[in-house]
Scaffold this motif. Structure first.
Motif, PDB file in Angstrom:
ATOM      1  N   HIS A   1       3.600   5.457  12.356  1.00 18.62           N
ATOM      2  CA  HIS A   1       4.217   6.384  11.409  1.00 18.62           C
ATOM      3  C   HIS A   1       5.471   7.001  12.005  1.00 18.62           C
ATOM      4  O   HIS A   1       5.613   7.099  13.224  1.00 18.62           O
ATOM      5  CB  HIS A   1       3.232   7.466  11.005  1.00 18.62           C
TER       6      HIS A   1
ATOM      7  N   TYR B   1       4.459   5.587   7.258  1.00 18.41           N
ATOM      8  CA  TYR B   1       4.881   4.279   7.756  1.00 18.41           C
ATOM      9  C   TYR B   1       6.133   3.867   6.995  1.00 18.41           C
ATOM     10  O   TYR B   1       6.130   3.735   5.777  1.00 18.41           O
ATOM     11  CB  TYR B   1       3.780   3.230   7.573  1.00 18.41           C
TER      12      TYR B   1
ATOM     13  N   LEU C   1      -0.440   0.657  12.229  1.00 15.61           N
ATOM     14  CA  LEU C   1       0.813   1.137  11.656  1.00 15.61           C
ATOM     15  C   LEU C   1       1.360   2.317  12.451  1.00 15.61           C
ATOM     16  O   LEU C   1       0.651   3.271  12.739  1.00 15.61           O
ATOM     17  CB  LEU C   1       0.609   1.560  10.202  1.00 15.61           C
TER      18      LEU C   1
ATOM     19  N   THR D   1       7.825   0.891   2.603  1.00 14.95           N
ATOM     20  CA  THR D   1       6.566   1.395   3.138  1.00 14.95           C
ATOM     21  C   THR D   1       5.471   0.454   2.646  1.00 14.95           C
ATOM     22  O   THR D   1       5.760  -0.531   1.971  1.00 14.95           O
ATOM     23  CB  THR D   1       6.346   2.867   2.718  1.00 14.95           C
TER      24      THR D   1
END
Length: 86
Positions: free
Chosen positions: A23, A42, A21, A59
């Motif tokens: 961010h 994220y 992921l 998210t």
């Protein structure tokens, strides 16, 4: 970047990777200064309400509604969204 109805600009700024992921920060600029609305989280994408007062972003596991002025966040888990939105 996206432009809000009142001329402010909002964008995602990628800043770190956590596993798979990536961010980011969700940033708003009012013509004078930039400020983070969301910090190091994220966020897959975001959208603004027509009047620019609310942002919605996705998210992991939820859709979040953010009041731009107050910073108040309301998270709605994906499994609680209306079935027509799935």
């Amino acid at each position: 970047p996206r432009y809000l109805a009142d001329g402010r600009i909002v964008w995602l700024e990628w800043n770190s990777t956590h596993g798979k992921l990536r961010h980011s920060d969700l940033v708003i600029f009012d013509g004078k200064a930039a400020r983070k609305l969301v910090d190091d989280l994220y966020v897959s994408d975001f959208a603004a309400s027509p009047n620019g007062k609310t942002l919605a972003y996705a998210t992991v596991g939820s859709l979040v509604f953010l009041d731009v002025e107050t910073g108040r966040k309301t998270a709605v888990p994906f499994d609680k969204l209306h079935e027509k939105l799935h």
